[in-house]
Design a protein around this motif. Structure first.
Motif, PDB file in Angstrom:
ATOM      1  N   GLU A 176       0.815  -1.219   0.000  1.00  0.00           N
ATOM      2  CA  GLU A 176       0.000   0.000   0.000  1.00  0.00           C
ATOM      3  C   GLU A 176       0.851   1.272   0.000  1.00  0.00           C
ATOM      4  O   GLU A 176       0.330   2.365  -0.199  1.00  0.00           O
ATOM      5  CB  GLU A 176      -0.933   0.030   1.223  1.00  0.00           C
ATOM      6  N   ASN A 177       2.161   1.135   0.266  1.00  0.00           N
ATOM      7  CA  ASN A 177       3.029   2.309   0.341  1.00  0.00           C
ATOM      8  C   ASN A 177       3.433   2.741  -1.058  1.00  0.00           C
ATOM      9  O   ASN A 177       4.238   2.084  -1.715  1.00  0.00           O
ATOM     10  CB  ASN A 177       4.254   1.993   1.198  1.00  0.00           C
TER      11      ASN A 177
ATOM     12  N   LEU B  44     -10.074   9.033  -2.404  1.00  0.00           N
ATOM     13  CA  LEU B  44      -8.912   9.143  -3.292  1.00  0.00           C
ATOM     14  C   LEU B  44      -9.248   8.625  -4.689  1.00  0.00           C
ATOM     15  O   LEU B  44      -8.901   9.261  -5.698  1.00  0.00           O
ATOM     16  CB  LEU B  44      -7.742   8.362  -2.684  1.00  0.00           C
ATOM     17  N   SER B  45      -9.918   7.491  -4.764  1.00  0.00           N
ATOM     18  CA  SER B  45     -10.300   6.928  -6.064  1.00  0.00           C
ATOM     19  C   SER B  45     -11.179   7.903  -6.838  1.00  0.00           C
ATOM     20  O   SER B  45     -10.983   8.129  -8.041  1.00  0.00           O
ATOM     21  CB  SER B  45     -11.049   5.596  -5.870  1.00  0.00           C
ATOM     22  N   PHE B  46     -12.150   8.492  -6.159  1.00  0.00           N
ATOM     23  CA  PHE B  46     -13.058   9.450  -6.803  1.00  0.00           C
ATOM     24  C   PHE B  46     -12.278  10.677  -7.278  1.00  0.00           C
ATOM     25  O   PHE B  46     -12.476  11.165  -8.406  1.00  0.00           O
ATOM     26  CB  PHE B  46     -14.154   9.865  -5.822  1.00  0.00           C
ATOM     27  N   PHE B  47     -11.409  11.190  -6.422  1.00  0.00           N
ATOM     28  CA  PHE B  47     -10.643  12.395  -6.750  1.00  0.00           C
ATOM     29  C   PHE B  47      -9.782  12.177  -7.993  1.00  0.00           C
ATOM     30  O   PHE B  47      -9.615  13.085  -8.821  1.00  0.00           O
ATOM     31  CB  PHE B  47      -9.764  12.785  -5.558  1.00  0.00           C
TER      32      PHE B  47
ATOM     33  N   LYS C 274     -13.776   4.925 -11.305  1.00  0.00           N
ATOM     34  CA  LYS C 274     -15.179   4.605 -11.022  1.00  0.00           C
ATOM     35  C   LYS C 274     -15.345   4.070  -9.596  1.00  0.00           C
ATOM     36  O   LYS C 274     -16.344   4.354  -8.936  1.00  0.00           O
ATOM     37  CB  LYS C 274     -15.708   3.562 -12.021  1.00  0.00           C
ATOM     38  N   ASN C 275     -14.351   3.286  -9.153  1.00  0.00           N
ATOM     39  CA  ASN C 275     -14.427   2.710  -7.813  1.00  0.00           C
ATOM     40  C   ASN C 275     -13.028   2.306  -7.362  1.00  0.00           C
ATOM     41  O   ASN C 275     -12.049   2.405  -8.125  1.00  0.00           O
ATOM     42  CB  ASN C 275     -15.374   1.501  -7.779  1.00  0.00           C
ATOM     43  N   VAL C 276     -12.939   1.822  -6.144  1.00  0.00           N
ATOM     44  CA  VAL C 276     -11.639   1.461  -5.568  1.00  0.00           C
ATOM     45  C   VAL C 276     -11.001   0.302  -6.317  1.00  0.00           C
ATOM     46  O   VAL C 276      -9.782   0.283  -6.538  1.00  0.00           O
ATOM     47  CB  VAL C 276     -11.802   1.121  -4.065  1.00  0.00           C
ATOM     48  N   ASN C 277     -11.791  -0.664  -6.730  1.00  0.00           N
ATOM     49  CA  ASN C 277     -11.230  -1.825  -7.427  1.00  0.00           C
ATOM     50  C   ASN C 277     -10.562  -1.429  -8.734  1.00  0.00           C
ATOM     51  O   ASN C 277      -9.492  -1.944  -9.092  1.00  0.00           O
ATOM     52  CB  ASN C 277     -12.318  -2.871  -7.681  1.00  0.00           C
TER      53      ASN C 277
ATOM     54  N   PHE D  93      -6.307   1.056   2.102  1.00  0.00           N
ATOM     55  CA  PHE D  93      -7.331   0.148   1.558  1.00  0.00           C
ATOM     56  C   PHE D  93      -7.842  -0.774   2.664  1.00  0.00           C
ATOM     57  O   PHE D  93      -7.030  -1.325   3.415  1.00  0.00           O
ATOM     58  CB  PHE D  93      -6.758  -0.715   0.430  1.00  0.00           C
ATOM     59  N   PRO D  94      -9.135  -1.105   2.772  1.00  0.00           N
ATOM     60  CA  PRO D  94     -10.259  -0.350   2.184  1.00  0.00           C
ATOM     61  C   PRO D  94     -10.658   0.764   3.147  1.00  0.00           C
ATOM     62  O   PRO D  94     -10.064   0.926   4.200  1.00  0.00           O
ATOM     63  CB  PRO D  94     -11.351  -1.420   2.104  1.00  0.00           C
ATOM     64  N   GLY D  95     -11.732   1.527   2.806  1.00  0.00           N
ATOM     65  CA  GLY D  95     -12.221   2.547   3.716  1.00  0.00           C
ATOM     66  C   GLY D  95     -12.560   3.838   3.010  1.00  0.00           C
ATOM     67  O   GLY D  95     -12.406   3.985   1.787  1.00  0.00           O
ATOM     68  N   GLU D  96     -13.037   4.783   3.793  1.00  0.00           N
ATOM     69  CA  GLU D  96     -13.511   6.059   3.250  1.00  0.00           C
ATOM     70  C   GLU D  96     -12.402   6.805   2.516  1.00  0.00           C
ATOM     71  O   GLU D  96     -12.624   7.393   1.461  1.00  0.00           O
ATOM     72  CB  GLU D  96     -14.061   6.926   4.393  1.00  0.00           C
ATOM     73  N   MET D  97     -11.189   6.779   3.093  1.00  0.00           N
ATOM     74  CA  MET D  97     -10.086   7.508   2.477  1.00  0.00           C
ATOM     75  C   MET D  97      -9.777   6.975   1.083  1.00  0.00           C
ATOM     76  O   MET D  97      -9.552   7.739   0.136  1.00  0.00           O
ATOM     77  CB  MET D  97      -8.853   7.410   3.380  1.00  0.00           C
TER      78      MET D  97
END
Length: 932
Positions: free
Chosen positions: A350-351, A441-444, A448-451, A433-437
């Motif tokens: 994730e880093n 970030l994905s939206f920004f 379309k989504n985190v995946n 990953f996962p979560g609101e943040m």
């Protein structure tokens, strides 16, 4: 969870804040404005809380809400900040007045100008009077500009390169001004207006590369031209060091929050070295001991503040080190090893900075190509990663597709990093990953989504790693040199280069500098050197220090010829291995080098003769003699003390001749000097006492001048007079009658304790004897039980302060059973038998114990203290010599103990540890016997 409408509670609060200032239709319009903007962001409950905090913090809420109805971009800015940055939200809460500044389109669209922001910062700070006011003003200016740059970044009003450039310009202007303020503040403290001295503060890392992010550490190094002695007050190195400490504290603490996290750990020798050194010392370090990772580091070196000419001298001189012309010095192995170590410590991928295919892969790939080719292609010498990628492409060192992959992914990685840091002003590179943040970030970033984001990120990492692996493919060349390969070097590449330098003078700068005579002379001694390296506990250190000495030799052939004397060579190699302290003293010092070559340093020189030597020669003499076992550490400590006391006496006797008080004073030594236990890291503790103080009008000023004279003559020892009554807050010289009254009324147990180590230095011995008699009388009035109680409390406080977070450290002084426990036992027994004070004066601990044993019939127990003291004091002094440190802590790590147990004639680390445990346990038991 993402919100598409404002909550009922929020709307109710907004209605309260409007206070009837908006009509029903106006309020509905306000709500619609806010909710229209929700769809443009990933707006959540935490975003709504941020929005509410901003509105709550403004001075006139009704006016703000009316303006939001009138100006649509107000709500757009408020919602964008609330949804995307807790950090910017906090700024608006602290400084709500910034909102009406930031909503001006011209402010948000402007590009930061280096000169204009520097002028604004200088103008703002210079009109304020106090130091704290200036620092707080800088922090306010940072918050204001970060708000503008951050919002500009969120709205994509500038490309990444412009954002990082502006963050770097701002940081350089603010930190440069802060250091100048701190430098001026320290000069004013000592009443110094002009110094004539030059310094240069250099930025490294992301700041040096003009690619700073929102929460980067700022890596700096500092050096000066010459360590001049300014107006008989301070050496310039002391001024700069004190200014740097003030700079670090001011940037990190105080009202207004943190300015920046500042880090000087990348300086030569890191945290074990002074905060600043001379430019010549830095040159010496990089030429003889500079490592491959330091080449990478210096690629990003850039001027921050101070003397630009001094910076240019530094960077021009080191350019051949950073960008070597020879391909054989390409540090592939070091870069690969460094990156593998980084990845090994990570718990997942994730880093975005450190994991495979991340920012570090891009930076290391680019820097590897720069190090390899910078010696012949000048325009690839840049600290900015994106600029370097473009230049490498232009020079056909990267293909168009490789350049596109590296630059494109670097930009997206840095945008991820920026978003994570803008959210909470934390130095983080981890995507949670996962979560609101992760959803935000994905939206920004437009996924379309985190995946989808994770899948794309995985592909990008694989692309980057493929290029990284192709650039840093490991060489399969075999080592040459049979005996060399048998030597247990930690860094064979560096060792090979060091040995090549000793042979020919061919250094990291790629030039053969030795004459034929030097080259031929080395071939004679090389086999013996290789044999010593093979059996050495630390061959890397031996070889590196050898190079450091030869680097500063005008004629290496002279040194090599002297080394054909096997005894001289053996001594030299032992010093290179076991005495970093001696090496640091004489490596760059012409006088000490001559002293060494003359071999006089190996001879027995009487203490009275050494008194006439400069302090640096005295320290060098004893460090060499202890290292070579020509003197044992405890005896050397006694003799060194006598030399220092003789020096103080000669200086003070000569100084006092001109004054009316010349027969009416004495100087006494306390602490390690008073106890004949001076080490290389000791302070010189003195007290000044006189008769009829009121009869000598300017005596305080006279002694202040004497103190400065002593400080100058005895440098690098630090003189300390804080053990006088009431410490630094009182006058320097005390009237003996006032001191006697102090004994009778206010003197505390610890002060009596300190005075058990008193020793006469110079002046009138009759006055000194009178003082001692008063001290004995004062001690006689002390209650033994009170003494024991207070000493026990003092020991507990020292123990609490010395607790280390690392189990690998043992404090020779403060750990249980250490030198402090021995001191306390001996001093307690002297306080209980004050008639022995005169006999104990100027004696070291073994001498005082023997005196105590003649009175207290506990010889079997007290003799144990002598053995423990000799072992611990020897360990302390050897530790200072081996590692060139002042700390009393030793590492219990087996690797670091290698040289220590070897110089103390132990054949294994376990036997050393066994004796350490046995002797400290004995001391601890005896301590408990007296104090429990």
């Amino acid at each position: 969870m993402r919100l598409t409408k404002l909550s009922t509670d929020f709307v109710r609060k907004l209605a309260e804040y409007s206070g009837g200032g908006l009509s029903s239709s106006g309020f509905d319009k306000l709500i619609n404005r806010f909710e229209d903007n929700l769809n443009e962001t990933y707006f959540t409950g935490s975003s709504e809380a941020n929005l509410l905090r901003i509105i709550q913090g403004v001075y006139n809420r009704v006016s703000l809400l009316k303006e939001c109805v009138k100006y649509p971009h107000y709500t757009e800015i408020l919602v964008s900040i609330a949804a995307n940055s807790n950090y910017l939200t906090d700024i608006l809460v602290i400084n709500p007045e910034y909102f009406h500044w930031i909503v001006n389109p011209s402010v948000l669209n402007k590009k930061l100008n280096k000169k204009l922001i520097s002028d604004e910062i200088a103008s703002t700070a210079d009109q304020l009077n106090t130091f704290n006011a200036k620092v707080n003003a800088l922090k306010s200016l940072k918050r204001k500009e970060i708000l503008r740059i951050g919002l500009k970044d969120i709205f994509r009003k500038a490309p990444l390169v412009e954002i990082t450039e502006e963050l770097s310009i701002l940081a350089k202007a603010l930190t440069g001004k802060l250091f100048s303020i701190c430098h001026y503040e320290i000069l004013q403290k000592y009443g110094i207006e002009k110094t004539g001295a030059k310094y240069s503060l250099i930025s490294l890392g992301k700041l040096g590369g003009r690619e700073l992010n929102y929460s980067s550490d700022i890596d700096l190094i500092l050096f000066y031209e010459k360590d001049i002695y300014i107006k008989r007050k301070k050496h310039y190195s002391e001024i700069l060091t004190e200014a740097t400490h003030l700079f670090l504290n001011s940037a990190a603490k105080g009202t207004g929050g943190m300015l920046y996290r500042i880090d000087f750990r990348l300086r030569p020798d890191g945290n074990n070295s002074p905060l600043c050194r001379s430019i010549r010392e830095y040159f010496g370090y990089y030429e003889s001991r500079g490592e491959d990772w330091e080449r990478q580091m210096l690629i990003k070196a850039d001027f921050l503040t101070g003397s630009k000419n001094l910076y240019n001298k530094f960077i021009n001189y080191l350019s051949p080190f950073i960008y070597p012309s020879s391909l054989s010095t390409f540090p592939k192995q070091q870069i690969l090893k460094m990156k593998k170590n980084i990845e090994r410590k990570l718990s997942g991928d994730e880093n975005i900075k450190l994991s495979y295919g991340g920012i570090r892969d891009i930076e290391f790939s680019v820097q590897a190509l720069q190090l390899l080719n910078g010696g012949r292609i000048k325009n690839i010498k840049t600290g900015n990663t994106l600029n370097a990628i473009e230049q490498l492409k232009q020079n056909k060192l990267l293909s168009n597709s490789e350049s596109k992959i590296l630059s494109g992914n670097y930009i997206i990685y840095r945008r991820i990093e920026h978003y994570l840091q803008l959210m909470n002003d934390r130095q983080t590179h981890v995507i949670p990953f996962p979560g609101e943040m992760a959803e935000k970030l994905s939206f920004f970033l437009g996924y379309k989504n985190v995946n989808e984001f994770k899948k794309d990120l995985s592909g990008r990492r694989n692309e980057v790693r493929k290029i990284y692996s192709s650039i840093l493919a490991e060489d399969k060349k075999k080592s040459s040199g049979f005996l060399f390969d048998e030597i247990n070097f930690e860094d064979q590449n560096k060792a090979r280069k060091d040995l090549q330098y000793l042979r020919e003078g061919k250094s990291v700068f790629g030039e053969k500098t030795f004459d034929a005579k030097s080259i031929k002379s080395f071939t004679v001694i090389e086999p013996e050197i290789l044999k010593e390296l093979k059996i050495s506990k630390n061959p890397d250190k031996l070889l590196s220090n050898f190079v450091r000495i030869i680097k500063y030799a005008d004629f290496p052939s002279i040194w090599y010829k002297e080394m054909q004397d096997k005894r001289f060579l053996k001594y030299f190699l032992e010093i290179c291995t076991f005495s970093q302290y001696a090496i640091d003293l004489f490596a760059e010092d012409k006088e000490l080098r001559e002293f060494f070559l003359s071999r006089k340093v190996f001879m027995k020189i009487p203490a009275y003769e050494l008194t006439g030597y400069p302090v640096k020669e005295v320290l060098f003499y004893y460090s060499v003699n202890i290292t070579l076992k020509l003197l044992n550490p405890v005896d050397a400590s006694k003799i060194l003390t006598s030399v220092i006391i003789k020096k103080v006496k000669e200086i003070s006797d000569d100084y006092s001749k001109r004054f009316g008080w010349k027969e009416s004073y004495f100087i006494a030594a306390l602490g390690s000097l008073g106890a004949s236990e001076t080490t290389f890291a000791s302070d010189i503790d003195l007290i000044f006492i006189a008769e009829n103080l009121s009869g000598h009008k300017n005596i305080e000023g006279d002694f202040q001048n004497l103190l400065e004279l002593l400080r100058n003559k005895l440098h690098p020892f630090k003189l300390d007079c804080r053990l006088r009554p009431e410490g630094k807050s009182s006058q320097l010289v005390w009237d003996i009658e006032e001191y006697k009254k102090y004994f009778n009324t206010r003197a505390r147990i610890w002060e009596h304790l300190a005075l058990t180590k008193i020793s006469f230095v110079s002046g009138n011995r009759k006055i000194f004897n009178s003082f001692i008699q008063s001290l004995i009388s004062s001690i006689n009035r002390l209650d033994r039980k009170t003494i024991k109680t207070e000493l026990t409390d003092m020991r507990k406080k020292i123990s609490a302060q010395s607790i280390s977070s690392s189990m690998d450290l043992f404090d020779i002084k403060k750990s249980t059973g250490g030198l402090t426990d021995i001191d306390f036992i001996v001093e307690y027994l002297i306080l209980c038998n004050p008639q022995l004070l005169k006999r104990c004066g100027s004696k070291n601990t073994p001498g005082r114990i023997k005196i105590l044993m003649s009175v207290i019939k506990e010889e079997p127990k007290l003799i144990e203290l002598i053995n423990a003291f000799v072992f611990l004091k020897s360990t302390e002094i050897y530790n200072q010599i081996i590692f060139s440190v002042s700390s009393s802590k030793i590492s219990m790590d087996e690797k670091k103990l290698n040289n220590l147990y070897a110089i103390m004639d132990y054949n294994s680390v376990n036997k050393f540890r066994k004796d350490l445990n046995r002797l400290t346990n004995q001391t601890s038991k005896l301590f408990r016997k007296y104090f429990d």
